[in-house]
Motif scaffolding. Structure first.
Motif, PDB file in Angstrom:
ATOM      1  N   ARG A 181      35.363  26.401  45.328  1.00  0.00           N
ATOM      2  CA  ARG A 181      35.767  27.233  46.464  1.00  0.00           C
ATOM      3  C   ARG A 181      35.486  26.518  47.784  1.00  0.00           C
ATOM      4  NH1 ARG A 181      32.841  31.832  49.403  1.00  0.00           N
ATOM      5  NH2 ARG A 181      34.521  32.964  50.438  1.00  0.00           N
TER       6      ARG A 181
ATOM      7  N   LEU B 255      35.296  37.161  40.699  1.00  0.00           N
ATOM      8  CA  LEU B 255      35.115  36.482  41.987  1.00  0.00           C
ATOM      9  C   LEU B 255      34.719  37.532  43.012  1.00  0.00           C
ATOM     10  CD1 LEU B 255      38.132  34.011  41.940  1.00  0.00           C
ATOM     11  CD2 LEU B 255      35.788  33.652  41.176  1.00  0.00           C
ATOM     12  N   GLY B 256      33.566  38.076  42.795  1.00  0.00           N
ATOM     13  CA  GLY B 256      33.066  39.236  43.511  1.00  0.00           C
ATOM     14  C   GLY B 256      32.450  40.154  42.473  1.00  0.00           C
TER      15      GLY B 256
ATOM     16  N   ALA C 260      30.659  34.974  43.318  1.00  0.00           N
ATOM     17  CA  ALA C 260      31.100  34.951  41.930  1.00  0.00           C
ATOM     18  C   ALA C 260      30.066  35.626  41.036  1.00  0.00           C
ATOM     19  CB  ALA C 260      31.340  33.517  41.475  1.00  0.00           C
TER      20      ALA C 260
ATOM     21  N   ASP D 145      40.548  36.480  37.247  1.00  0.00           N
ATOM     22  CA  ASP D 145      40.721  35.872  38.571  1.00  0.00           C
ATOM     23  C   ASP D 145      40.085  34.481  38.647  1.00  0.00           C
ATOM     24  OD1 ASP D 145      38.057  36.659  38.664  1.00  0.00           O
ATOM     25  OD2 ASP D 145      38.279  37.931  40.433  1.00  0.00           O
ATOM     26  N   ALA D 146      38.988  34.260  37.924  1.00  0.00           N
ATOM     27  CA  ALA D 146      38.367  32.927  37.960  1.00  0.00           C
ATOM     28  C   ALA D 146      39.279  31.886  37.309  1.00  0.00           C
ATOM     29  CB  ALA D 146      37.018  32.962  37.250  1.00  0.00           C
TER      30      ALA D 146
ATOM     31  N   TRP E 204      39.093  35.696  46.042  1.00  0.00           N
ATOM     32  CA  TRP E 204      37.645  35.926  46.185  1.00  0.00           C
ATOM     33  C   TRP E 204      37.386  37.219  46.944  1.00  0.00           C
ATOM     34  CZ3 TRP E 204      33.415  32.766  44.620  1.00  0.00           C
ATOM     35  CH2 TRP E 204      33.801  31.649  43.879  1.00  0.00           C
ATOM     36  N   ARG E 205      36.496  38.055  46.358  1.00  0.00           N
ATOM     37  CA  ARG E 205      36.124  39.325  46.981  1.00  0.00           C
ATOM     38  C   ARG E 205      34.634  39.375  47.322  1.00  0.00           C
ATOM     39  NH1 ARG E 205      35.891  42.324  42.905  1.00  0.00           N
ATOM     40  NH2 ARG E 205      36.284  40.667  41.393  1.00  0.00           N
TER      41      ARG E 205
ATOM     42  N   LEU F 125      42.244  31.124  47.190  1.00  0.00           N
ATOM     43  CA  LEU F 125      41.108  31.639  47.978  1.00  0.00           C
ATOM     44  C   LEU F 125      41.210  33.131  48.219  1.00  0.00           C
ATOM     45  CD1 LEU F 125      40.838  28.670  50.479  1.00  0.00           C
ATOM     46  CD2 LEU F 125      39.164  29.298  48.718  1.00  0.00           C
TER      47      LEU F 125
ATOM     48  N   ASP G 151      31.691  28.084  42.779  1.00  0.00           N
ATOM     49  CA  ASP G 151      31.280  27.987  44.188  1.00  0.00           C
ATOM     50  C   ASP G 151      31.655  26.635  44.777  1.00  0.00           C
ATOM     51  OD1 ASP G 151      30.322  30.529  44.281  1.00  0.00           O
ATOM     52  OD2 ASP G 151      28.208  30.001  44.062  1.00  0.00           O
TER      53      ASP G 151
ATOM     54  N   PHE H 270      42.142  31.362  39.682  1.00  0.00           N
ATOM     55  CA  PHE H 270      41.674  30.581  40.827  1.00  0.00           C
ATOM     56  C   PHE H 270      41.757  29.083  40.527  1.00  0.00           C
ATOM     57  CE2 PHE H 270      37.831  28.476  42.638  1.00  0.00           C
ATOM     58  CZ  PHE H 270      38.240  28.442  43.970  1.00  0.00           C
TER      59      PHE H 270
END
Length: 1005
Positions: free
Chosen positions: A145, A6-7, A124, A100-101, A120-121, A117, A142, A104
């Motif tokens: 999010r 996520l980043g 994606a 992390d996904a 997220w960095r 939330l 996306d 999430f």
């Protein structure tokens, strides 16, 4: 270990440190595996993901290299993490949900929006969003999010946070101007913030965009909102909440999951008590949770601060906070009966009895009211839900520290250069929010490096108080001291003595170390339980207890002040020395796996117990007891350092023998015969001497004279006549020696006897050694299916036990078997993985074995350059060993293989040079199998030079001088057949047979 997409693609070790993943292709491989988390991905699909249409020369081998590089990068950061990347018939998969996904989506499903939330960095799969494997995931993530951002904005609007929401949604609307739900929430936020004209302008902007771009009008819900704004409909206004909660001064980091759980829990439970050590953030979490629950309690959410209140004033403080009249009657809660409110009772620990009495009466009298209490220990009431507040995890701790440090020093930012230092600081400060905030204020004055370096004196370093908070929270020392002063004298004694442990302890250890003087052993468990209730001791699972590092540092100082430090540490040394001695014998039997885990868990305590300067005799006992554990775990460097430190303080022949063997295994073989003799001669007890000589034989068996080693092992078998383990271990070495000689009968006999004895003993490591050579026997006799099965089973056992050196060895064998079967791609992949693991384990002989497999596979695949590179490395390694006094057993094989490479290059003269050197080395070692292979190599060189009669005679000599009745190794049969076919075709069968027979009779070579 966690994986982040996520980043930018990021991997974090368990301590929060970023794991470097080298190379664009390796990063793409990891991203492709993460995108299909939990699902196997075929090798063909991964090759397409990584290279598309621009394929390398050998795609499968190139992919194997990238997989090995990925595994090595993970294992470098966290030993054992290589196992996360699994391979099987269906392909490769990442065996982890710590992504992390994944987190999430799970958090969204649990309705924990803030925590979800916060993961997220950036975009994606940044850097891979256009890759085919990532596209579907990017679209799904996306959309979820954006929906979550809308949901959170809606909730915050319900809490009256319209000004902040208006600012945040402006950016979202600018990025996605046609998303109607986001637009409607923004319009409502603008309206409630007093910006009606802007809300109407926003609607007009959307209507124009929809008409111009899609030919549509806004939806009915948005149109209705527009009409309500025009009419200033009162239904759009938010009723003011009833509360005295303070407005938070900053963002709450790392607690989104906790907030989600507690906001779901409190409406269903009438009494929840947040417990935890001082500085862990109980009050801040309680305020966040209470604020989120405001709309659920029509009579308000009220904070009652008890920190500066005496026990007899607790009831008056509640009355004052709620504006109640003091009627002087017995029913002090009469006015609260009909109320539906949430009461936050903060800092109850110093008035615990009065607070418990107040809460019990309140809950009986006011059935619609709920209580959220914070305390360093529970209230102890029926129906109380105790909710321990843990220190922040690595990511949340880093976020908090970086945010506060940036606020104190505008030039501070987290980057690749300081990420490891930030992670170390957060870990050293136990993830305690108070300690992190205090440390952040010192960044501007000290800089991050000096701040981290000063943490050993943390109480002085973090003595600069925070203004605007209670005195007990202004410094780290004051926070810990506040808890200390609430303890009884026996509780203080047990707590300070627990600080002698490193990285926690079992209850048995706590009793052994803490019981002395005024504290009886039978009282320790009760004291630890009380300290656990008071949040000064943390239970870490599997029956272990530990102190936070800051509490431990405080307690060490108290031990010193009480004159108790030396005696407590002496009890600690005694307990762990006895534990290691108890474990030593059990590491060779059916309890081996359990005791390996025990010693692994106690590694930090065992290191702390080793103090040769203060207690040289106990240090010798400890290193002797731990030597076999270090060996099994492949921690030869650590073992050597510990043995050397103990021997510097006190001489001991048995410890010296261990150190000598460790040195040989690490490649230090200078003056080996003399060092061997000196180590053995100094031991006078026959049983100890035999075990020491066995270990030295194990370390040396790949070096030197085969005949002399055979005689040594024969002597050991006689010495071990009444020792089943010693007999089994020696037979595993005689089986290995039989493999070197090419004696299939002896190999099967000794391997079977060794395996049978180890099975009786229940020693799974020993069984691994025996079955390794049974697998080698199966390969030698051409039964590759049995060989692969034995080595695959051994690989699973080695992985289960965490014996990573043995894992490397089994991978090397599986690579060798694949090579003999002609599957050179698999051979290369297996041996590459084995080599990487051998280097990580500091096992030079295993690195040699894996490199040998790579060399043999490369020549048979036609990659002569790669084969030459590997073989030259082997010869260089052998030269270093010979220079230090040992001749490695692998030298003849490497020279023979290099000779075959030269034949394929068209240089038979160079091949003859290598084969003659191999012949000389094999005869010096007494390795008859290698003598035969060197003669066969000379035959191949002669045939390549059109000297076919010489080739036939050399083949006959090889047959006569090799092991009787043993066929050539499978890896060399194709070379022999090629030579024989060429010579027989050139000479004719009769002439070939005559020359062959002459070679059998001749002693020319």
């Amino acid at each position: 270990m966690r994986f982040g997409v996520l980043g930018p693609l990021t991997v974090w070790a368990a301590d929060g440190a970023t794991v470097p993943i080298p190379g664009a292709k390796v990063r793409a491989l990891l991203a492709a595996l993460v995108a299909r988390a939990g699902q196997p991905v075929s090798a063909d699909r991964l090759v397409d993901d990584l290279w598309g249409g621009d394929l390398p020369g050998n795609p499968a081998a190139a992919l194997a290299v990238k997989v090995s590089q990925l595994r090595r990068a993970l294992d470098d950061a966290e030993p054992g993490a290589r196992a996360l990347v699994e391979s099987g018939p269906a392909g490769f998969l990442l065996r982890s949900r710590a992504i992390d996904a994944v987190e999430f989506e799970e958090l969204l499903d649990a309705d924990r929006l803030d925590d979800a939330l916060a993961l997220w960095r950036g975009p994606a799969y940044a850097g891979f969003a256009d890759a085919e494997f990532a596209r579907a995931a990017v679209v799904r993530l996306d959309e979820r999010r954006l929906t979550a951002l809308d949901d959170r904005a809606e909730r915050r609007l319900a809490l009256g946070q319209h000004t902040a929401v208006a600012g945040e949604l402006a950016d979202l609307v600018a990025r996605d101007p046609l998303r109607e739900r986001t637009r409607g929430l923004w319009m409502l936020a603008l309206y409630r913030a007093g910006r009606q004209a802007e809300a109407l302008d926003s609607y007009a902007d959307l209507r124009q965009r929809l008409a111009d771009e899609l030919g549509l009008d806004p939806g009915p819900e948005l149109a209705a909102l527009h009409r309500a704004i025009l009419a200033q409909d009162p239904s759009l206004d938010l009723a003011p909440p009833h509360t005295n909660l303070p407005a938070p001064l900053g963002e709450l980091f790392g607690r989104a999951e906790a907030v989600g759980e507690l906001t779901a829990l409190l409406p269903a439970q009438r009494l929840v008590c947040l417990t935890g050590p001082g500085g862990v953030g109980k009050t801040r979490l309680a305020i966040e949770v209470a604020g989120a629950l405001g709309p659920s309690f029509p009579d308000g959410v009220w904070l009652v601060e008890l920190a500066g209140v005496e026990a007899d004033a607790v009831s008056d403080t509640l009355a004052s906070t709620l504006g109640l009249r003091d009627t002087g009657g017995a029913d002090r809660f009469a006015a609260l009966r009909a109320r539906r409110m949430l009461l936050v009772l903060d800092n109850c620990e110093h008035v615990i009895d009065a607070a418990a009495d107040l809460v019990a009466g309140l809950l009986r009298a006011a059935p619609g009211s709920h209580v959220l209490a914070t305390s360093r220990e529970p209230l102890g009431l029926a129906g109380e839900v105790v909710w321990p507040v843990s220190p922040l995890e690595a990511a949340g701790a880093a976020q908090l520290f970086v945010a506060r440090a940036a606020a104190a020093d505008r030039g501070f930012a987290l980057d690749a250069a300081n990420a490891d230092q930030v992670a170390l600081l957060c870990r050293r400060l136990d993830g305690l929010p108070l300690a992190l905030e205090l440390a952040a204020t010192r960044v501007r004055a000290l800089g991050l490096d000096r701040l981290v370096a000063g943490l050993d004196d943390r109480f002085r370093l973090l003595a600069a108080g925070q203004r605007g908070v209670p005195a007990r929270q202004q410094t780290l020392l004051a926070t810990v001291d506040w808890s200390w002063r609430l303890l009884t004298a026996p509780e203080r004694i047990v707590l300070r003595r627990l600080a002698a442990h490193a990285d926690g302890c079992t209850m048995e250890a706590a009793e052994a170390v803490c019981a002395a003087g005024d504290v009886a052993r039978t009282d320790v468990a009760e004291m630890v339980a009380r300290l656990l209730d008071r949040s000064l001791v943390v239970r870490t699972g599997r029956g272990r207890y530990r102190l936070l590092e800051s509490v431990s540092a405080f307690c060490v100082e108290r031990m010193g002040e009480a004159g108790d430090l030396d005696a407590t540490r002496a009890r600690h040394r005694d307990y762990y020395t006895v534990l290691a001695e108890r474990a030593e014998a059990r590491l060779r039997g059916p309890d081996q796996a359990d005791w390996l885990r025990v010693l692994d868990a106690e590694s930090a305590n065992l290191r702390a117990a080793l103090d040769p300067r203060r207690d040289p005799a106990r240090a010798i006992r400890l290193v002797r007891a731990l030597a076999w554990h270090w060996f099994l775990r492949g921690r030869l460097g650590e073992g050597s350092r510990a043995l050397r430190a103990a021997l510097d303080a006190a001489p001991d022949p048995r410890a010296n023998a261990w150190l000598t063997g460790f040195s040989f295994l690490l490649g230090d073989v200078a003056d080996r015969p003399a060092r061997h003799a000196a180590a053995v001669d100094a031991i006078h007890d026959p049983a100890e001497r035999a075990h020491a000589e066995w270990f030295l034989a194990y370390a040396e068996i790949d070096l030197g004279d085969v005949e002399a080693t055979g005689k040594l092992l024969a002597r050991l078998l006689d010495a071990f006549r009444d020792d089943r383990w010693g007999t089994a271990a020696t037979l595993s070495l005689t089986a290995k020696l039989a493999h070197v000689r090419g004696d299939a009968g002896a190999l099967a006999r000794d391997g079977d006897r060794s395996a049978a004895l180890f099975r009786e003993l229940g020693d799974r490591w020993g069984l691994l050694q025996a079955t390794e050579w049974l697998g080698a026997h199966a390969a030698m006799t051409g039964d590759h299916d049995a060989a692969a099965r034995l080595h695959t089973e051994g690989l699973a056992v080695a992985r289960e036990l965490g014996l990573w050196a043995d894992v490397s060895g089994r991978l090397g064998w599986l690579g060798w078997i694949a090579m003999e079967r002609g599957d050179h791609t698999t051979a290369s992949a297996r041996c590459t993985e084995a080599l990487a693991l051998a280097r990580e384990q500091g096992a030079p002989l295993l690195a040699v074995f894996a490199t040998m497999g790579l060399a043999f596979a490369a020549r048979r695949a036609g990659d002569l350059d790669a084969a030459t590179t590997h073989l030259r490395w082997l010869l260089d390694s052998a030269a270093r060993t010979e220079a230090e006094g040992g001749q490695p057993l692998y030298l003849p094989s490497a020279l023979v293989e290099l000779g075959h490479v030269e034949v394929l290059r068209g240089d038979p003269a160079a091949a003859v040079t290598h084969h003659r050197a191999a012949l000389a080395a094999a005869r010096a070692l007494g390795a008859t199998q290698d003598v035969a292979l060197a003669l066969s190599g000379l035959a191949a060189a002669a045939a390549a030079d059109d000297r076919f009669e010489s080739a036939a005679r050399l083949l006959g000599a090889a047959s006569a001088q090799g092991p009787a009745g043993v066929p050539p190794p499978p890896a060399h049969r194709a070379d022999l057949l090629r030579t024989e076919t060429a010579a027989a075709a050139a000479l004719g069968r009769a002439a070939f047979d005559a020359a062959y027979a002459e070679g059998v009779r001749s002693d020319e070579w």
